[in-house]
Structure formats: C-alpha cells, structure tokens
Design a protein around this motif. Structure first.
Motif, PDB file in Angstrom:
ATOM      1  N   ALA A   1       0.809  -1.226   0.000  1.00  0.00           N
ATOM      2  CA  ALA A   1       0.000   0.000   0.000  1.00  0.00           C
ATOM      3  C   ALA A   1       0.841   1.274   0.000  1.00  0.00           C
ATOM      4  O   ALA A   1       0.297   2.369  -0.192  1.00  0.00           O
ATOM      5  N   LEU A   2       2.166   1.138   0.217  1.00  0.00           N
ATOM      6  CA  LEU A   2       3.012   2.347   0.349  1.00  0.00           C
ATOM      7  C   LEU A   2       2.907   3.302  -0.845  1.00  0.00           C
ATOM      8  O   LEU A   2       2.728   4.514  -0.647  1.00  0.00           O
ATOM      9  N   PRO A   3       3.033   2.820  -2.092  1.00  0.00           N
ATOM     10  CA  PRO A   3       2.951   3.770  -3.217  1.00  0.00           C
ATOM     11  C   PRO A   3       1.625   4.525  -3.254  1.00  0.00           C
ATOM     12  O   PRO A   3       1.597   5.728  -3.542  1.00  0.00           O
ATOM     13  N   ASP A   4       0.514   3.828  -2.944  1.00  0.00           N
ATOM     14  CA  ASP A   4      -0.783   4.504  -2.933  1.00  0.00           C
ATOM     15  C   ASP A   4      -0.860   5.522  -1.800  1.00  0.00           C
ATOM     16  O   ASP A   4      -1.459   6.598  -1.960  1.00  0.00           O
ATOM     17  N   LEU A   5      -0.269   5.185  -0.656  1.00  0.00           N
ATOM     18  CA  LEU A   5      -0.259   6.137   0.451  1.00  0.00           C
ATOM     19  C   LEU A   5       0.503   7.408   0.081  1.00  0.00           C
ATOM     20  O   LEU A   5       0.070   8.523   0.377  1.00  0.00           O
ATOM     21  N   VAL A   6       1.660   7.230  -0.558  1.00  0.00           N
ATOM     22  CA  VAL A   6       2.448   8.390  -0.987  1.00  0.00           C
ATOM     23  C   VAL A   6       1.646   9.240  -1.962  1.00  0.00           C
ATOM     24  O   VAL A   6       1.594  10.476  -1.845  1.00  0.00           O
ATOM     25  N   ASP A   7       0.988   8.600  -2.915  1.00  0.00           N
ATOM     26  CA  ASP A   7       0.162   9.337  -3.881  1.00  0.00           C
ATOM     27  C   ASP A   7      -0.949  10.107  -3.178  1.00  0.00           C
ATOM     28  O   ASP A   7      -1.228  11.272  -3.494  1.00  0.00           O
ATOM     29  N   THR A   8      -1.607   9.452  -2.225  1.00  0.00           N
ATOM     30  CA  THR A   8      -2.732  10.087  -1.530  1.00  0.00           C
ATOM     31  C   THR A   8      -2.272  11.297  -0.729  1.00  0.00           C
ATOM     32  O   THR A   8      -2.916  12.362  -0.751  1.00  0.00           O
ATOM     33  N   VAL A   9      -1.154  11.160  -0.011  1.00  0.00           N
ATOM     34  CA  VAL A   9      -0.642  12.286   0.774  1.00  0.00           C
ATOM     35  C   VAL A   9      -0.281  13.451  -0.148  1.00  0.00           C
ATOM     36  O   VAL A   9      -0.576  14.616   0.150  1.00  0.00           O
TER      37      VAL A   9
END
Length: 605
Positions: free
Chosen positions: A553-561
């Motif tokens: 989920a890390l890449p999606d979290l970075v995108d969301t932030v």
C-alpha cells in the motif's frame, strides 16, 4: 503556456504565513535574515552572461565584499554564529561561489585567529586587513597526498631559535596545499595554514600558522601557487600552493591555550598531540553547519522555483486536455517529496544551530553536526537534482539558478570533511555499548500515517543496526572488523541520523499553533517518513515490523498524501520568504514565457 491560470489554493492568512516563516527561520528572520535578503537584491547580484571562470571568480569576490561592507568588521561576523550562518544562506542563492569565500574568510580564518590569537597586538595588522576585507582570508589544510587525513600532513614549520622565527616549508610534492583559494593571485590574501610544528628536531604535531599568501603584486616571497582546472558551475579560484622556506615571526604560531613556545625555545602543552590537533580544528564545526545550512537554503530556492514554475507550466494529459504540470501525480510526488525533505532538514539544521550557539556538550554536538552535514548534503543533492529535472530544459540554464545549485551541492558533499569519513567517525561513537535495544514494533492494526508508529519504526532500525553491527564486529578479527563491516557501519550511522531528523521534524510540527498549518505540515512530516520507509521496506518487512499489505500500500499512500498536499504547496514554499524579484529567475515569474523571452533578448551578442 497560460500565465493567467492559477493553481488550486488552500486558504490561509498572513498570520499563518508569518508562523511558517518563523518555523523555517527559527524566529530569527527579522533579527538576522532580513538584512541579508535585502543585500542580495542589489544589482551586483544580477546574472552576468559570457564570463569565463576567472572573470566569474573575480565577480564573486566583488559580491562578497559588497555584503561585507554592509555587515561591518569581519571579527563581529565571526563572533556572531547566527549572522555567519545567514551570510552563506542568502548570498549562495545568487552566487554559489560566495558561500565558500564567506565561510572561510569569516569562520576558518578570522574565527581561528580570534580563537587562538586574541589579544595579541602583533596580529592586529593582519586582523585589520581582514576586518575591512582589504585582504581576503584563506584556510590551507588539505594536501594532495593526504586528502581528509589532515593529521598526517607533511608541511613543516621548523622553529629557528637563532632568529626566533619559523621556517615554513613544503618538503615533497604530495605535501602541496590542495584547493585553497589562490588561483587569482593579485587579490591580497592571508591564510591560516596547518603545518607540523618542529621544535629542536621534535615533531610537536599540527598547528595553525598565519601566513600572508598574496598581495596586489602577486604571490609573496617563497609562496608558489597554481590555479586548479576549471570546475563546471563553481567559479571558485581553487589552486595548489606550496612554500619554499618562508620565514614567519614567532607571533604567527596560533597555539592559543593548547601550547606555548617559551622564550628559550621549549614547547610546553597541557594536551596530547591528538588533543592539540582536535583543538586546532575547533572552527571547522561552525563551518560544517554553515555549509549545510546554505545548501538547505539553496534547496529551498530550488523547490520554490520548481513548484512555482510547475503551477504555470502546461502540458497535455490523456483525456484531460491541457493541464498544469503540477496537477500530475508524478510531478506532485517528485516535488512534494523534495519539499518534505527540505522542511525536514531545515528544522533539523535549526536545532543543530541552536545547540551550537548554546554550547551543548561537545561530543554529542560534534556528532550531531557531522550527521547534519552528511545527511543534508546527500538529501539536498537529490532534491536539487529532482528540481532540475522537473523544470525540464529551463533547469540547465544558470539564470534559472537550479543548475548552479547542483555544482554547489557536490562541493558541499566533500568540503569541511568528506561525508563518508564523517559518518565513520559518528559510527565509531555509536558502537559504544548501550542498553538492550528497542522493542520490535507490532504492525497489526497500525497505520503508516501514524507519526508515532513510524517514529517507533525508525527508532527500532536505529537501535537494531547498532546492536547487530556491534555483534558482528565483536566476532570478527580485529585486523579486518572495521573494513569488513564498513558498509553496515555507514548504514547504521545513516539510520541514526534519519531517526534524529524525523524526530526533530515531528517535534517542530507539534509546536505549530495555526490550525491551517498543522494539517499540511503533518502531511509533510508523514510524507518524509513514508519516502524513507519506501526505500527501506525490505528491511522492515524482513524483521516483521511491517506487513506485506502495508508495503504493497506504500505507493498509494504516498500518492494520496501528495494529492492532499498539492493545494497547500504554494503556502509551504511561501514560508521560505523568497520572491521572483529576489531570485531574478525567469521561471519564477508570473509569466515565465515572457520572462524567458525578455531575458534572451537582453543578452548582448
């Protein structure tokens, strides 16, 4: 490109902006930064086209003298660390070569004289020239054959009791002083030169000596200089210098309180050779802070330019027609990631500066300074490179500033102690036995957006790498333990430093009062942690600190932030208190196309 389209903007007040400026400049903008920011607006800092390296170098000397005339006596600047730091942070934004010139003149030269020769009337003529900058201060330590191993240098100052003088001499080609600022030889310069003090045939160790290198007519008798090859993007007049039996008065030995040469030629010191050597390098710590802080300031400018330009630069997007580049997620992750690193290092350097000015315990402080210099120069090199790439072809032109910051970053990585030896020194201190170590964080039910959990992860890695590295070195043969584990040792020191930086960042964010600032700053601190977790995900996963689902989920979290931060990017770069008028970069203007066109047409053919 359309200049009238405006970026998405979050609402904020002038009070919000003022608090952000106070965070960035540690509450010292009005007292120590404003006058420097005003000084570099002078036309002397306007871009000049068509200069060769020597002409550009001469211009840098003119610019630093302009700053000096406004600030007053050099000894006052050297005695005020806050002003010393601010000089480098602002002048380098428009001429990166002024940074080493100011750092060496004020800190390493004048500062060393004041530290080890204060109150000695024989030194007053030198200090008077340095005070009004009729002579520029230099520092000559590194030798071609020894690099950062300054304790092994070979330049000698042999005491001649018959004449009560020292004979300064370069005994071999490898002992030539490498890269002091001696390439332009008709500018009067006075140097602090590190040399071995030899008394009655005995080597007493390395000491600073005061030496006149050049006057208006060129090198002084017995001093030989040659200019180094050109360095792209950095017009500093580095050279190679050696000494052919130069006579120095007794007063030119700067032994301070750590050594005394008696009237009958006997050397007395309360310190060991190692202690005397470390004492002679006392001012280098302020220099490391100054260089690191200036590079972080240049990185703030690079991010300011890149973000501002990206909200005005348009491109085609599939299914969306023409959009602002900053609306694309790839641009957001790159530039907002850079912004998070800049803020993190800004607040960490502020903490280090405060500790230095307060005079914290030397061992812990010196370790912190080394970490700040090494990590900030590596991280900011990445930040500046990203910004250069993300503004496209405009990033290769000096007039848009960022390209010059790239060269400056490379200089800082090596100057005042190369990063790798600095981190190895830190690592040696960290390997001292400690407690049982940190408990492994349990990832179940945890969010990677929870700052406390991420801090626990960083703390666990810091403690675990120390424990594991110590155990490996204890098991290894003494002769190979250090070399066989060197890369692990460096990883350990870097993990320790990153933990310090993140902790400092969250502490600063927690102290913010404005509700409008708290959310974007917390997101920024979260982004800094997420980016480092992304880089080290395998390490944490292998030790059960995070789950596979969290890593996925890390890449999606970075995108969301980054999506949530994008609307606040203009506010966050406004906290740097920069402006298009100060930087004079065409890409910073409201209509960059028109600004680029005007600048190109203004260049003399």
């Amino acid at each position: 490109m359309t200049a009238t389209r405006k970026p998405m903007e979050a609402e904020y007040t002038e009070e919000d902006r003022a608090e952000l400026v106070a965070l960035v400049f540690d509450g010292l903008y009005e007292s120590h930064h404003r006058r420097l920011a005003e000084l570099v607006r002078d036309p002397i800092f306007d871009q000049r086209e068509g200069l060769d390296m020597v002409e550009a170098g001469r211009l840098s000397y003119e610019r630093i003298r302009h700053v000096h005339r406004a600030l007053g006596p050099a000894r006052d600047v050297a005695a005020d660390p806050w002003t010393l730091f601010a000089v480098g942070e602002w002048s380098c934004l428009l001429d990166s070569t002024t940074l080493p010139l100011s750092a060496v003149h004020y800190n390493l030269c004048v500062g060393t004289i004041l530290r080890f020769g204060a109150g000695r009337p024989e030194l007053k003529p030198y200090l008077d020239e340095l005070d009004d900058m009729s002579a520029v201060g230099m520092f000559a330590a590194t030798e071609i054959g020894f690099g950062n191993n300054v304790s092994a240098l070979e330049t000698e100052a042999v005491y001649d009791q018959a004449t009560d003088t020292f004979v300064l001499n370069t005994p071999s080609p490898r002992a030539q002083k490498f890269m002091p600022y001696c390439g332009i030889t008709d500018i009067p310069k006075i140097a602090v030169v590190l040399a071995r003090l030899v008394v009655d045939g005995r080597d007493q160790g390395v000491f600073p000596f005061l030496v006149r290198i050049t006057d208006a007519d060129g090198p002084c008798p017995g001093v030989v200089t040659h200019r180094c090859p050109d360095k792209p993007g950095l017009a500093l007049d580095n050279g190679v210098t050696w000494f052919d039996h130069v006579r120095l008065p007794r007063a030119n030995l700067l032994s301070g309180d750590f050594g005394e040469l008696s009237a009958d030629g006997v050397f007395i010191s309360p310190l060991s050779r190692r202690g005397r050597f470390l004492r002679s390098f006392d001012r280098v710590h302020a220099g490391r802070i100054s260089l690191a802080a200036a590079l972080v300031a240049a990185s703030r400018a690079a991010v300011y330019l890149a973000v501002r330009y990206s909200w005005r630069r348009e491109t085609a997007a599939p299914g969306r027609g023409t959009v602002q580049v900053m609306s694309l997620r790839s641009q957001q992750v790159a530039l907002l990631g850079a912004l998070s690193r800049v803020y993190a290092m800004t607040v960490f350097l502020n903490e280090v500066k405060r500790d230095y000015v307060r005079g914290e315990a030397p061992e812990g402080l010196h370790r912190k300074i080394a970490i700040a210099k090494a990590l900030s120069s590596w991280e900011m090199t990445g930040v500046i490179t990203v910004c250069r790439e993300r503004v496209g072809a405009q990033g290769v032109f000096s007039v848009n500033r960022i390209a010059d910051y790239v060269a400056m970053a490379q200089g800082v990585v090596t100057a005042e102690g190369d990063n790798l030896p600095l981190l190895l020194t830190v690592a040696g201190e960290l390997l001292a036995p400690r407690g049982a170590g940190a408990t492994r964080p349990d990832p179940d039910g945890q969010s990677l957006l929870d700052g406390r959990f991420v801090m626990d992860l960083f703390s666990y890695k810091d403690e675990t790498l120390r424990r594991e590295t110590r155990q490996r070195m204890d098991r290894a043969p003494f002769s190979s333990a250090w070399n066989d584990n060197m890369n692990r040792v460096l990883d350990m020191a870097e993990a320790y430093g990153t933990h310090l930086v993140l902790r400092s960042f969250w502490q600063a964010v927690d102290g913010v009062e404005s509700g409008a600032l708290r959310t974007p700053l917390r997101l920024l601190a979260s982004l800094y942690g997420l980016l480092h977790l992304r880089d080290d995900a395998g390490w944490y996963l292998a030790r059960g600190c995070v789950t596979a689902e969290q890593v996925i989920a890390l890449p999606d979290l970075v995108d969301t932030v980054c999506e949530q931060l994008a609307g606040s990017s203009h506010l966050l770069v406004d906290g740097f208190n920069l402006s298009p008028e100060l930087l004079r970069a065409p890409i910073a203007q409201d209509d960059p196309v028109a600004a680029v066109d005007r600048y190109v047409r203004s260049i003399r053919r």
